[in-house]
Write a protein that holds these residues in place. Structure first.
Motif, PDB file in Angstrom:
ATOM      1  N   LYS A  87       4.267 -14.930 -11.830  1.00 28.42           N
ATOM      2  CA  LYS A  87       4.368 -13.760 -10.930  1.00 28.42           C
ATOM      3  C   LYS A  87       4.862 -12.508 -11.651  1.00 28.42           C
ATOM      4  N   MET A  88       5.863 -12.675 -12.516  1.00 22.50           N
ATOM      5  CA  MET A  88       6.437 -11.499 -13.205  1.00 22.50           C
ATOM      6  C   MET A  88       5.387 -10.875 -14.135  1.00 22.50           C
ATOM      7  N   GLY A  89       4.675 -11.718 -14.870  1.00 21.82           N
ATOM      8  CA  GLY A  89       3.662 -11.207 -15.797  1.00 21.82           C
ATOM      9  C   GLY A  89       2.526 -10.497 -15.058  1.00 21.82           C
ATOM     10  N   TYR A  90       2.083 -11.091 -13.944  1.00 21.44           N
ATOM     11  CA  TYR A  90       1.008 -10.471 -13.174  1.00 21.44           C
ATOM     12  C   TYR A  90       1.484  -9.127 -12.599  1.00 21.44           C
ATOM     13  N   ALA A  91       2.764  -9.073 -12.205  1.00 21.03           N
ATOM     14  CA  ALA A  91       3.307  -7.821 -11.661  1.00 21.03           C
ATOM     15  C   ALA A  91       3.388  -6.748 -12.752  1.00 21.03           C
ATOM     16  N   ILE A  92       3.735  -7.149 -13.971  1.00 25.68           N
ATOM     17  CA  ILE A  92       3.783  -6.189 -15.092  1.00 25.68           C
ATOM     18  C   ILE A  92       2.364  -5.658 -15.351  1.00 25.68           C
ATOM     19  N   ALA A  93       1.382  -6.552 -15.351  1.00 30.47           N
ATOM     20  CA  ALA A  93      -0.011  -6.150 -15.602  1.00 30.47           C
ATOM     21  C   ALA A  93      -0.469  -5.161 -14.531  1.00 30.47           C
ATOM     22  N   ARG A  94      -0.112  -5.450 -13.294  1.00 30.55           N
ATOM     23  CA  ARG A  94      -0.516  -4.560 -12.184  1.00 30.55           C
ATOM     24  C   ARG A  94       0.141  -3.191 -12.311  1.00 30.55           C
ATOM     25  N   ALA A  95       1.434  -3.181 -12.631  1.00 28.75           N
ATOM     26  CA  ALA A  95       2.151  -1.904 -12.759  1.00 28.75           C
ATOM     27  C   ALA A  95       1.538  -1.064 -13.877  1.00 28.75           C
ATOM     28  N   ALA A  96       1.231  -1.698 -15.019  1.00 33.20           N
ATOM     29  CA  ALA A  96       0.676  -0.950 -16.156  1.00 33.20           C
ATOM     30  C   ALA A  96      -0.727  -0.433 -15.826  1.00 33.20           C
ATOM     31  N   ALA A  97      -1.524  -1.261 -15.141  1.00 38.73           N
ATOM     32  CA  ALA A  97      -2.888  -0.848 -14.773  1.00 38.73           C
ATOM     33  C   ALA A  97      -2.831   0.346 -13.821  1.00 38.73           C
ATOM     34  N   CYS A  98      -1.920   0.287 -12.851  1.00 37.13           N
ATOM     35  CA  CYS A  98      -1.800   1.399 -11.892  1.00 37.13           C
ATOM     36  C   CYS A  98      -1.384   2.686 -12.581  1.00 37.13           C
ATOM     37  N   ARG A  99      -0.646   2.577 -13.683  1.00 37.27           N
ATOM     38  CA  ARG A  99      -0.190   3.778 -14.402  1.00 37.27           C
ATOM     39  C   ARG A  99      -1.193   4.222 -15.447  1.00 37.27           C
TER      40      ARG A  99
END
Ligand code: CTP
Length: 411
Positions: A213-225
């Motif tokens: 979950k943490m890794g997927y959340a990091i990927a999502r945050a970076a993609a959104c930025r």
């Protein structure tokens, strides 16, 4: 990420309008203000009262309401928006938006707003594939409107194919993207997530409790930025974020290979700035020395032991070969490691600091296994090379991930 943002949400006349109620609830859960405009056709599918109760605000539908127009209601709506969402968006509203027609409250606000617009279409497959709709969608995308692809599946009209309202999570991610700072534009981000599995026969393996979950959340945050994101994931049931390249791996050896290939890839035309690696995965340090190709027959009366041999330490290798990776990729490299520990706070900081130097990393995110594994929330401490420590107190993993990603950009 949407906390404190005002989302003006337009609900069009599609059977998928019933799903807009859940969307309003999800937006409110993220602390967004939701101002709903319900078209006359939309009101045939869902009542204003349902949306109003969930949004905690009066639903608008009339352009020339004597009450609302006292304060030029449509301009107030248009100006208040941090983002405008059309969900569901019918072929009709897409056509009107493309042509700049303003003949009801929703289309008037669309023309008046300066805010980014997200379109979540829902319609019959033939209407979606019709050349007129294709042209209208292309026109909107050219103007910078974020038009999501509809989902595939059974459609209420009886057809099967493309035309379902996109998943709520994809709509929320689109809103996050258009409202997030684009500070990662021009960067490449490689994220590892989840646990690796080290098999000793085709059925049995050694692994750990990391959910990914943490890794997927990091990927999502970076993609959104705005980053160009590659997610290298151990086996996981999670849905990867939209717009992210995904490599599924099983073992530490496979993860090592996938990471090394990704980071050494020469920078693409859109990536010139920097490369970030977030080693979030809980990589198995050891693997069985032998892997049986057939299922081991294990007698219940006998003891067994599995000989384990070391696997590559991916983060340490990235730290050791930093310069050659920077040369191959053409981008400065920044390394963010994670440390999941047990014990007291001093021990956590001690081990995190040790990993920072031992693995030549730029930032270590320390957390306790009991706060993190298989949970939706996390509490972390960030340690950098200057010795600075920063705590991110317990919050949803996506919120924590956003803060980590924002902090890493300053490296
Ligand atoms: N890591 C890695 N390759 C490994 C093991 C770990 O790249 N074979 C990375 C993890 O993704 C994490 C960091 O190193 O970012 C720390 O992982 P951890 O397992 O906590 O550290 P270890 O060095 O294995 O130390 P220990 O298990 O003794 O705490």
């Amino acid at each position: 990420m949407l906390s404190g943002n005002t989302i003006v949400m337009m609900v069009g006349g599609s059977i998928a309008a019933y799903k807009s109620a859940e969307l309003v609830r999800l937006l409110k859960k993220r602390d967004a203000r939701v101002r709903v405009i319900l078209s006359d056709a939309g009101a045939k599918f869902i009542t204003p009262l349902t949306l109003q109760t969930l949004a905690d605000e009066r639903v608008r539908s009339e352009t020339f309401s004597t009450i609302e127009e006292a304060a030029v209601g449509h301009i107030d709506l248009a100006d208040s928006a941090d983002a405008v969402l059309i969900a569901p968006a019918t072929a009709d509203i897409i056509a009107k938006a493309a042509a700049g027609i303003a003949d009801d409250l929703a289309t008037t606000v669309l023309l008046a707003t300066k805010a980014p617009i997200v379109v979540a279409p829902a319609m019959n497959i033939n209407m979606w594939e019709n050349e007129a709709t294709r042209e209208n969608v292309a026109k909107l995308r050219d103007r910078g409107v974020f038009v999501l692809e509809p989902g595939d599946g059974f459609l209420a009209c009886g057809w099967t194919g493309s035309g379902r309202l996109p998943e709520h999570d994809a709509i929320l991610q689109a809103l996050e993207s258009v409202t997030a700072p684009q500070d990662y534009a021009g960067t490449r981000v490689v994220v590892t997530a989840g646990a690796t599995r080290e098999h000793f026969d085709p059925i049995r393996f050694v692994s750990n409790r990391s959910s990914g979950k943490m890794g997927y959340a990091i990927a999502r945050a970076a993609a959104c930025r705005g980053a160009d994101v590659t997610l290298i994931s151990g086996p996981s049931a999670l849905t990867p974020p939209a717009g992210v390249k995904v490599a599924q791996v099983t073992t530490a050896i496979e993860m090592h290979q996938a990471v090394m290939e990704a980071v050494r890839e020469p920078a693409g035309a859109s990536e010139q700035q920097k490369q970030y690696v977030f080693m979030v995965a809980a990589v198995s340090d050891h693997r069985p020395a032998e892997v049986s190709t057939s299922k081991l027959k294990m007698s219940k009366d006998e003891e067994y032991s599995v000989k384990m041999v070391p696997s590559p330490d991916i983060l340490r290798e990235l730290g050791s070969y930093r310069e050659s990776i920077e040369q191959d990729s053409g981008m400065p490299l920044r390394l963010v490691g994670f440390a999941a520990e047990t014990g007291e706070h001093e021990e956590l900081i001690h081990w995190a600091q040790e990993k920072l130097t031992k693995k030549n990393s730029d930032l270590i995110v320390g957390n306790f296994a009991h706060d993190s594994f298989e949970k939706n929330t996390n509490r972390v401490w960030l340690l950098d090379r200057t010795g600075r420590q920063e705590e991110i107190s317990t919050a949803d993993k996506q919120l924590v991930a956003n803060k980590i990603v924002a902090r890493a950009r300053k490296l």
